[in-house]
Design a protein around this motif. Structure first.
Motif, short mmCIF file in Angstrom:
data_model
loop_
_atom_site.label_atom_id
_atom_site.label_comp_id
_atom_site.label_asym_id
_atom_site.label_seq_id
_atom_site.Cartn_x
_atom_site.Cartn_y
_atom_site.Cartn_z
N LEU A 82 0.80 -1.27 0.06
CA LEU A 82 -0.14 -0.08 0.08
C LEU A 82 0.91 1.33 -0.04
O LEU A 82 1.72 1.38 0.83
CB LEU A 82 -0.80 0.08 1.09
N ALA A 83 0.92 2.01 -0.98
CA ALA A 83 1.71 3.34 -1.38
C ALA A 83 0.91 4.23 -0.95
O ALA A 83 -0.27 4.37 -1.34
CB ALA A 83 2.05 3.52 -2.62
N ASP A 84 1.29 5.48 -0.29
CA ASP A 84 0.59 6.43 0.10
C ASP A 84 1.02 7.56 -0.91
O ASP A 84 2.11 8.06 -1.18
CB ASP A 84 1.07 7.05 1.37
N GLY A 85 0.00 8.10 -1.76
CA GLY A 85 0.06 9.14 -2.88
C GLY A 85 0.33 10.55 -2.61
O GLY A 85 0.51 11.10 -3.22
N HIS A 86 0.15 10.90 -1.15
CA HIS A 86 0.31 12.26 -0.60
C HIS A 86 0.71 12.48 0.78
O HIS A 86 -0.50 12.31 1.40
CB HIS A 86 -1.11 12.99 -1.03
N THR A 87 1.70 12.60 1.10
CA THR A 87 2.09 12.93 2.37
C THR A 87 3.16 14.12 2.44
O THR A 87 3.63 14.67 1.43
CB THR A 87 3.06 11.61 3.14
N HIS A 88 3.36 14.49 3.73
CA HIS A 88 4.46 15.53 4.21
C HIS A 88 5.42 14.80 5.00
O HIS A 88 5.35 15.01 6.31
CB HIS A 88 3.68 16.84 4.46
N LEU A 443 -8.54 6.88 -9.67
CA LEU A 443 -8.29 7.31 -8.37
C LEU A 443 -6.94 6.89 -7.93
O LEU A 443 -6.60 5.66 -8.02
CB LEU A 443 -9.38 6.92 -7.45
N ALA A 444 -6.17 8.08 -7.09
CA ALA A 444 -4.99 7.57 -6.64
C ALA A 444 -5.30 8.03 -4.85
O ALA A 444 -5.64 9.29 -4.62
CB ALA A 444 -3.73 8.20 -7.14
N PHE A 445 -4.97 7.23 -3.95
CA PHE A 445 -5.44 7.35 -2.52
C PHE A 445 -4.17 7.79 -1.84
O PHE A 445 -3.00 7.13 -2.10
CB PHE A 445 -6.10 6.23 -1.97
N GLY A 446 -4.17 8.40 -0.92
CA GLY A 446 -3.27 8.67 0.28
C GLY A 446 -3.78 9.33 1.47
O GLY A 446 -4.97 9.34 1.66
N SER A 447 -2.81 9.73 2.30
CA SER A 447 -3.35 10.15 3.75
C SER A 447 -3.37 11.66 3.91
O SER A 447 -4.15 12.14 4.69
CB SER A 447 -2.48 9.50 4.85
N ASP A 448 -2.33 12.44 3.25
CA ASP A 448 -2.06 13.78 3.75
C ASP A 448 -1.36 13.76 4.86
O ASP A 448 -1.50 14.85 5.59
CB ASP A 448 -3.38 14.70 3.52
N TRP A 449 -0.95 12.87 5.32
CA TRP A 449 -0.09 12.64 6.81
C TRP A 449 0.79 13.92 6.56
O TRP A 449 1.68 14.27 5.91
CB TRP A 449 0.72 11.59 6.90
N THR A 450 0.76 14.99 7.83
CA THR A 450 0.11 14.56 9.06
C THR A 450 -1.35 15.16 9.29
O THR A 450 -1.99 15.09 10.42
CB THR A 450 1.01 15.08 10.28
N VAL A 451 -1.96 15.65 8.16
CA VAL A 451 -3.32 16.19 8.25
C VAL A 451 -4.16 14.98 8.66
O VAL A 451 -5.27 15.05 9.44
CB VAL A 451 -3.69 16.54 7.04
N GLU A 487 -11.87 -1.44 -4.93
CA GLU A 487 -11.46 -0.38 -5.63
C GLU A 487 -10.70 0.45 -4.67
O GLU A 487 -9.92 1.09 -5.29
CB GLU A 487 -12.90 0.42 -5.85
N ALA A 488 -11.06 0.66 -3.57
CA ALA A 488 -10.16 1.46 -2.39
C ALA A 488 -8.56 0.81 -2.37
O ALA A 488 -7.58 1.64 -2.66
CB ALA A 488 -10.87 1.36 -1.18
N LEU A 489 -8.41 -0.49 -2.64
CA LEU A 489 -7.27 -1.12 -2.69
C LEU A 489 -6.41 -0.81 -3.97
O LEU A 489 -5.29 -0.44 -3.95
CB LEU A 489 -7.02 -2.47 -2.32
N ARG A 490 -7.10 -0.81 -4.96
CA ARG A 490 -6.44 -0.33 -6.10
C ARG A 490 -6.02 0.98 -6.33
O ARG A 490 -5.03 1.27 -6.98
CB ARG A 490 -7.41 -0.85 -7.35
N ALA A 491 -7.01 1.79 -5.47
CA ALA A 491 -6.48 3.30 -5.52
C ALA A 491 -5.09 3.18 -4.64
O ALA A 491 -4.51 4.44 -4.95
CB ALA A 491 -7.42 4.23 -4.80
N TYR A 492 -4.87 2.55 -3.75
CA TYR A 492 -3.74 2.44 -2.94
C TYR A 492 -2.56 1.74 -3.58
O TYR A 492 -1.46 1.77 -3.21
CB TYR A 492 -3.87 2.02 -1.49
N THR A 493 -2.76 1.02 -4.47
CA THR A 493 -1.76 0.11 -5.22
C THR A 493 -1.51 0.87 -6.63
O THR A 493 -0.78 1.68 -7.00
CB THR A 493 -2.08 -1.49 -5.13
N ALA A 494 -2.37 0.27 -7.57
CA ALA A 494 -2.14 0.21 -9.14
C ALA A 494 -2.36 1.89 -9.22
O ALA A 494 -1.92 2.50 -10.19
CB ALA A 494 -2.96 -0.40 -10.02
#
Length: 549
Positions: A82-88, A443-451, A487-494
């Motif tokens: 699972l890759a995070d598409g958006h962090t700080h 879709l590409a998913f991430g967390s926006d960590w630390t938000v 679908e959610a897992l694919r947004a975190y992977t592919a």
């Protein structure tokens, strides 16, 4: 026959079939994300950091050698990492060692935590981070510097709201930055002032954040390395194998490269540097290249607007709870168009933060104009967040091939209060995961960590259930926008792999052992995946990371 067909499909041409594997993972349920089907019993063979094959135990047996390490999944689920598409990301490492204000449920608790943390510091040391959330407080008042001046007299304080678009400075920080009632408000920002005296109350928003930030001392390389090490350990504990570090600095890039050189880097990172620095980024890539498989310059990150939580997201219509006020743009539209056009001419990928519907419409329009002016090619423009969309903008993502880089946890957090900000009509297309997918967006998913928390399983839970954190929407907030677990897992992977522009690389399919993760017995199923909702929060167990084995 069906099983034979499945094995043949997944004997991926990533290395010669028959080669002895370094690692074999077996005894689990394997989900590749290559189809909409459920996970199946199987095994995975890996050599030299590449996936050799996926199939049943008999098919994988041919890859066993005298030096093959066999990892038993014990019935767990094996999935692409699972890759995070958006962090700080490095900022997250600093926050792990700073004061935690996220769940301070009252102003009194907010003040108490700052007082206790200040007691651990030397005079003159800055207090930053924090991630406070005033929507938890009765009446939702914004904090003022007077609340904390007496408990932090010797330490400048500049603590952010959890969305990063507004922050509170105490008197010591404003003095260090030479802020007075005569300090002008910069374009694209706000300084909140006392209505009687005109003096700043300590709240700075968006472009005004730099007024205080420029007075903060720069962290030393050693401090940066320690922050990154903390962030890496945290990511490993959650099974995060790669990330896109957004709004990164050159110092961040140097930090990743130091830890990579020292053999201490345990996830891969693509850094997105400031959009307005497109020329320097292009020149750097031209001279030295973008990087390698572990650390690389991914592209550029810009900002169109702020956030709904800070009331700086840009909308066409005013906020429902702020008469006549519709947010702000951080930069003039012409500046954004010029930077994006120049960056695209230089062959750089562009990602722009847009939250309000006006900001999203503006960025999509600029992307469309640039595409028409420069001609067709694989550019993978991204919109970061894409939270609040008008119905007419939603299909534009699919038509233009723009990646909506979204953070599903925000939906179950913002869903507690955002309807009061924008009303019942605009929320129907807020965090529009279902409609975006149905109209052809990727879709590409991430967390926006630390938000939001870095945990990707919390993000999957949010996308699938849309149950707000206050427990008031057990059936889901705007439930028609829910998506399935698959679908959610694919947004975190592919989906995350697709969101990167990497010329000369093959496809979007996760291909490396660094993209393999193991989870517990809960797994994606067909249909609406409702059976996995109860277990999705606790699913990740470990990462099968080559450098750590």
């Amino acid at each position: 026959m069906r099983r034979h067909s499945w094995v043949g499909l997944l004997c991926l041409p990533l290395a010669a079939c028959g080669r002895a594997a370094d690692i074999v993972i077996r005894g689990g349920m394997v989900w590749t994300g290559l189809s909409s089907g459920a996970a199946q019993p199987g095994a995975v063979a890996i050599a030299a950091g590449k996936i050799l094959a996926v199939g049943d135990s008999a098919a994988i047996a041919r890859y066993l050698g005298s030096h093959t390490q066999v990892i038993r999944a014990d019935g767990g689920l094996v999935i692409p990492g699972l890759a995070d598409g958006h962090t700080h990301f490095i900022g997250g490492g600093f926050q792990l060692a700073s004061v935690d204000l996220r769940n301070a449920a009252t102003p009194q608790e907010f003040v108490r935590r700052l007082r206790e943390y200040a007691r651990t510091l030397k005079p003159g040391e800055w207090i930053t981070g924090g991630d406070w959330d005033h929507t938890l407080w009765p009446g939702q008042p914004l904090p003022r510097h007077e609340w904390i001046d007496s408990v932090t007299p010797s330490n400048p304080v500049f603590v952010s709201r959890l969305d990063g678009h507004e922050a509170l400075a105490n008197a010591a920080a404003m003095k260090a930055a030479a802020i007075t009632k005569d300090t002008p408000t910069p374009a694209g920002g706000e300084i909140l002032r006392d209505p009687k005296t005109g003096a700043p109350i300590g709240i700075f928003k968006d472009q005004a954040l730099d007024l205080i930030g420029r007075a903060e001392p720069d962290p030393s390389p050693e401090q940066r390395d320690s922050a990154l090490a903390r962030a890496l350990a945290h990511a490993a504990s959650l099974g995060v194998t790669a990330t896109a570090h957004m709004a990164a600095s050159w110092a961040d890039l140097a930090t990743y490269r130091r830890l990579e050189k020292a053999g201490r880097l345990t996830l891969r990172v693509a850094l997105y540097l400031p959009l307005e620095e497109w020329r320097a980024v292009a020149d750097t890539i031209r001279r030295t290249g973008a990087g390698d498989a572990w650390v690389r310059i991914g592209g550029l990150k810009g900002f169109a607007d702020g956030s709904a939580g800070s009331r700086t997201a840009a909308f066409f219509e005013p906020y429902a709870d702020s008469t006549g006020y519709a947010g702000l743009l951080q930069h003039p539209p012409q500046d954004l168009a010029t930077w994006i056009g120049n960056a695209d001419s230089a062959g750089l990928q562009v990602a722009v933060h847009a939250i309000g519907d006006r900001a999203n419409a503006l960025i999509l329009s600029i992307y469309d104009s640039v595409t028409k002016a420069h001609g067709p090619r694989d550019r993978r423009f991204r919109v970061e967040h894409a939270q609040h969309l008008r119905p007419q903008e939603i299909p534009v993502f699919g038509v233009l091939g723009v990646i909506p880089s979204m953070q599903p946890y925000h939906a179950i957090d913002d869903g507690r209060w955002v309807e009061k900000r924008i009303g019942p009509v605009r929320i129907r297309t807020t965090y529009a995961f279902r409609t975006l997918l149905d109209t052809g967006a990727k879709l590409a998913f991430g967390s926006d960590w630390t938000v939001a928390p870095l945990d990707p399983i919390a993000g999957v839970y949010a996308a699938v259930t849309r149950r707000t954190l206050d427990g008031k929407n057990p059936g889901g907030w705007v439930p028609e926008q829910r998506i399935t677990v698959g679908e959610a897992l694919r947004a975190y992977t592919a989906g995350r792999a697709r969101s990167r522009l990497r010329r000369g690389r093959g496809g979007d399919r996760p291909q490396s052992v660094h993209d393999a993760a193991g989870v517990d017995q809960h797994g994606p199923s067909g249909g609406h995946d409702r059976g996995w909702e109860s277990g999705v929060r606790k699913a990740l167990a470990r990462v099968l990371e080559a450098r750590l084995l």
